[in-house]
Design a protein around this motif. Structure first.
Motif, PDB file in Angstrom:
ATOM      1  N   SER A   1       0.823  -1.217   0.000  1.00 15.16           N
ATOM      2  CA  SER A   1       0.000   0.000   0.000  1.00 15.16           C
ATOM      3  C   SER A   1       0.852   1.261   0.000  1.00 15.16           C
ATOM      4  O   SER A   1       0.405   2.323  -0.446  1.00 15.16           O
ATOM      5  CB  SER A   1      -0.926   0.022   1.216  1.00 15.16           C
ATOM      6  OG  SER A   1      -1.835  -1.051   1.168  1.00 15.16           O
ATOM      7  N   ASN A   2       2.088   1.182   0.506  1.00 16.79           N
ATOM      8  CA  ASN A   2       2.986   2.337   0.560  1.00 16.79           C
ATOM      9  C   ASN A   2       3.757   2.571  -0.737  1.00 16.79           C
ATOM     10  O   ASN A   2       4.426   3.594  -0.877  1.00 16.79           O
ATOM     11  CB  ASN A   2       3.980   2.173   1.715  1.00 16.79           C
ATOM     12  CG  ASN A   2       3.294   2.212   3.055  1.00 16.79           C
ATOM     13  OD1 ASN A   2       2.310   2.921   3.240  1.00 16.79           O
ATOM     14  ND2 ASN A   2       3.790   1.434   3.998  1.00 16.79           N
ATOM     15  N   ALA A   3       3.683   1.648  -1.683  1.00 16.74           N
ATOM     16  CA  ALA A   3       4.499   1.736  -2.897  1.00 16.74           C
ATOM     17  C   ALA A   3       4.351   3.071  -3.644  1.00 16.74           C
ATOM     18  O   ALA A   3       5.368   3.637  -4.062  1.00 16.74           O
ATOM     19  CB  ALA A   3       4.212   0.561  -3.822  1.00 16.74           C
ATOM     20  N   PRO A   4       3.139   3.617  -3.837  1.00 20.84           N
ATOM     21  CA  PRO A   4       3.068   4.888  -4.573  1.00 20.84           C
ATOM     22  C   PRO A   4       3.797   6.044  -3.890  1.00 20.84           C
ATOM     23  O   PRO A   4       4.183   7.004  -4.554  1.00 20.84           O
ATOM     24  CB  PRO A   4       1.558   5.173  -4.651  1.00 20.84           C
ATOM     25  CG  PRO A   4       0.913   3.830  -4.531  1.00 20.84           C
ATOM     26  CD  PRO A   4       1.803   3.063  -3.573  1.00 20.84           C
ATOM     27  N   ALA A   5       4.021   5.951  -2.592  1.00 20.45           N
ATOM     28  CA  ALA A   5       4.720   7.028  -1.880  1.00 20.45           C
ATOM     29  C   ALA A   5       6.218   7.026  -2.157  1.00 20.45           C
ATOM     30  O   ALA A   5       6.853   8.075  -2.112  1.00 20.45           O
ATOM     31  CB  ALA A   5       4.476   6.906  -0.376  1.00 20.45           C
ATOM     32  N   TRP A   6       6.791   5.848  -2.461  1.00 19.16           N
ATOM     33  CA  TRP A   6       8.239   5.827  -2.644  1.00 19.16           C
ATOM     34  C   TRP A   6       8.705   5.321  -4.003  1.00 19.16           C
ATOM     35  O   TRP A   6       9.850   5.553  -4.379  1.00 19.16           O
ATOM     36  CB  TRP A   6       8.942   5.093  -1.510  1.00 19.16           C
ATOM     37  CG  TRP A   6       8.666   3.632  -1.339  1.00 19.16           C
ATOM     38  CD1 TRP A   6       7.612   3.064  -0.687  1.00 19.16           C
ATOM     39  CD2 TRP A   6       9.488   2.544  -1.767  1.00 19.16           C
ATOM     40  NE1 TRP A   6       7.721   1.695  -0.711  1.00 19.16           N
ATOM     41  CE2 TRP A   6       8.869   1.350  -1.349  1.00 19.16           C
ATOM     42  CE3 TRP A   6      10.704   2.461  -2.457  1.00 19.16           C
ATOM     43  CZ2 TRP A   6       9.415   0.086  -1.612  1.00 19.16           C
ATOM     44  CZ3 TRP A   6      11.256   1.213  -2.706  1.00 19.16           C
ATOM     45  CH2 TRP A   6      10.605   0.041  -2.286  1.00 19.16           C
ATOM     46  N   TYR A   7       7.850   4.676  -4.759  1.00 17.06           N
ATOM     47  CA  TYR A   7       8.191   4.297  -6.134  1.00 17.06           C
ATOM     48  C   TYR A   7       7.751   5.435  -7.054  1.00 17.06           C
ATOM     49  O   TYR A   7       6.565   5.745  -7.128  1.00 17.06           O
ATOM     50  CB  TYR A   7       7.452   3.028  -6.558  1.00 17.06           C
ATOM     51  CG  TYR A   7       8.134   1.734  -6.231  1.00 17.06           C
ATOM     52  CD1 TYR A   7       9.097   1.208  -7.084  1.00 17.06           C
ATOM     53  CD2 TYR A   7       7.786   1.005  -5.097  1.00 17.06           C
ATOM     54  CE1 TYR A   7       9.704  -0.011  -6.808  1.00 17.06           C
ATOM     55  CE2 TYR A   7       8.387  -0.204  -4.810  1.00 17.06           C
ATOM     56  CZ  TYR A   7       9.349  -0.705  -5.673  1.00 17.06           C
ATOM     57  OH  TYR A   7       9.942  -1.904  -5.401  1.00 17.06           O
ATOM     58  N   VAL A   8       8.677   6.014  -7.762  1.00 13.88           N
ATOM     59  CA  VAL A   8       8.390   7.139  -8.632  1.00 13.88           C
ATOM     60  C   VAL A   8       7.377   6.758  -9.710  1.00 13.88           C
ATOM     61  O   VAL A   8       6.496   7.548 -10.051  1.00 13.88           O
ATOM     62  CB  VAL A   8       9.699   7.671  -9.274  1.00 13.88           C
ATOM     63  CG1 VAL A   8       9.415   8.737 -10.302  1.00 13.88           C
ATOM     64  CG2 VAL A   8      10.650   8.162  -8.201  1.00 13.88           C
ATOM     65  N   ASN A   9       7.471   5.542 -10.251  1.00 11.31           N
ATOM     66  CA  ASN A   9       6.648   5.154 -11.396  1.00 11.31           C
ATOM     67  C   ASN A   9       5.313   4.511 -11.034  1.00 11.31           C
ATOM     68  O   ASN A   9       4.466   4.343 -11.900  1.00 11.31           O
ATOM     69  CB  ASN A   9       7.427   4.196 -12.299  1.00 11.31           C
ATOM     70  CG  ASN A   9       8.623   4.879 -12.932  1.00 11.31           C
ATOM     71  OD1 ASN A   9       8.537   6.017 -13.352  1.00 11.31           O
ATOM     72  ND2 ASN A   9       9.749   4.192 -12.978  1.00 11.31           N
ATOM     73  N   ILE A  10       5.116   4.093  -9.796  1.00 12.82           N
ATOM     74  CA  ILE A  10       3.863   3.423  -9.424  1.00 12.82           C
ATOM     75  C   ILE A  10       2.803   4.466  -9.109  1.00 12.82           C
ATOM     76  O   ILE A  10       2.987   5.319  -8.257  1.00 12.82           O
ATOM     77  CB  ILE A  10       4.069   2.447  -8.252  1.00 12.82           C
ATOM     78  CG1 ILE A  10       4.960   1.295  -8.714  1.00 12.82           C
ATOM     79  CG2 ILE A  10       2.723   1.924  -7.744  1.00 12.82           C
ATOM     80  CD1 ILE A  10       5.242   0.257  -7.659  1.00 12.82           C
ATOM     81  N   ARG A  11       1.686   4.363  -9.805  1.00 20.42           N
ATOM     82  CA  ARG A  11       0.594   5.311  -9.647  1.00 20.42           C
ATOM     83  C   ARG A  11      -0.474   4.827  -8.676  1.00 20.42           C
ATOM     84  O   ARG A  11      -1.089   5.627  -7.979  1.00 20.42           O
ATOM     85  CB  ARG A  11      -0.070   5.598 -11.004  1.00 20.42           C
ATOM     86  CG  ARG A  11       0.859   6.157 -12.055  1.00 20.42           C
ATOM     87  CD  ARG A  11       1.384   7.540 -11.649  1.00 20.42           C
ATOM     88  NE  ARG A  11       2.099   8.156 -12.736  1.00 20.42           N
ATOM     89  CZ  ARG A  11       3.419   8.264 -12.791  1.00 20.42           C
ATOM     90  NH1 ARG A  11       4.164   7.790 -11.842  1.00 20.42           N
ATOM     91  NH2 ARG A  11       4.008   8.853 -13.806  1.00 20.42           N
ATOM     92  N   SER A  12      -0.742   3.507  -8.673  1.00 23.21           N
ATOM     93  CA  SER A  12      -1.791   2.997  -7.790  1.00 23.21           C
ATOM     94  C   SER A  12      -1.554   1.531  -7.445  1.00 23.21           C
ATOM     95  O   SER A  12      -0.838   0.820  -8.148  1.00 23.21           O
ATOM     96  CB  SER A  12      -3.174   3.160  -8.436  1.00 23.21           C
ATOM     97  OG  SER A  12      -3.291   2.337  -9.570  1.00 23.21           O
TER      98      SER A  12
END
Length: 148
Positions: free
Chosen positions: A26-37
């Protein structure tokens, strides 16, 4: 031609904190530049068998894929795989304490592209390496309370 990209960073936070944050999709969009959702296909929290759908933008293209968590050792290792699309991928996070208050995190992406992606594998690997470095720098800044 297989792609295998390994990146690492040392974060000034205890291993339990780093693993809890980075290991929660769930935290991926906060730290992955390319992940949107991110959308959970199975109920959280993360465990072996969990499925999580991601939407990302990479090299100017929209990518939608679902990872399944295939290995989870709390505070040590998380492995996710997808078999979808032209580029099946395995992503591995590993966390190792560097004393009581520091963590070395490694991020590894491996896959075997097929079709047109086979030709572009060297370009993909370079772009993945650059993106992973940015992502880990962003994760470090977030967890250490620095501006991103």
């Amino acid at each position: 031609m297989p792609v295998d990209v390994l990146s690492e960073v040392t974060i000034d936070r205890p291993v339990g904190e780093v693993a809890a944050y980075a290991g929660d999709p769930s935290n991926a969009p906060a730290w992955y530049v390319n992940i949107r959702s991110v959308e959970w296909r199975t109920p959280p929290p993360a465990r072996v068998g969990s499925r999580v759908a991601f939407v990302a933008h990479f090299l100017g293209r929209r990518l939608a894929y679902t990872y399944e968590i295939v290995e989870l050792v709390p505070d040590e290792r998380l492995v996710m795989r997808t078999a979808e699309g032209p580029f099946p991928m395995e992503t591995t996070y590993e966390w190792a304490p560097q004393g009581a208050e520091r963590t070395r995190m490694t991020l590894r992406n491996r896959g075997e592209p097929s079709g047109f992606a086979t030709i572009a594998a060297p370009v993909l690997a370079g772009a993945m390496r650059r993106a992973n470095r940015k992502d880990l720098a962003r994760l470090k800044a977030l967890l250490e309370g620095q501006p991103t």
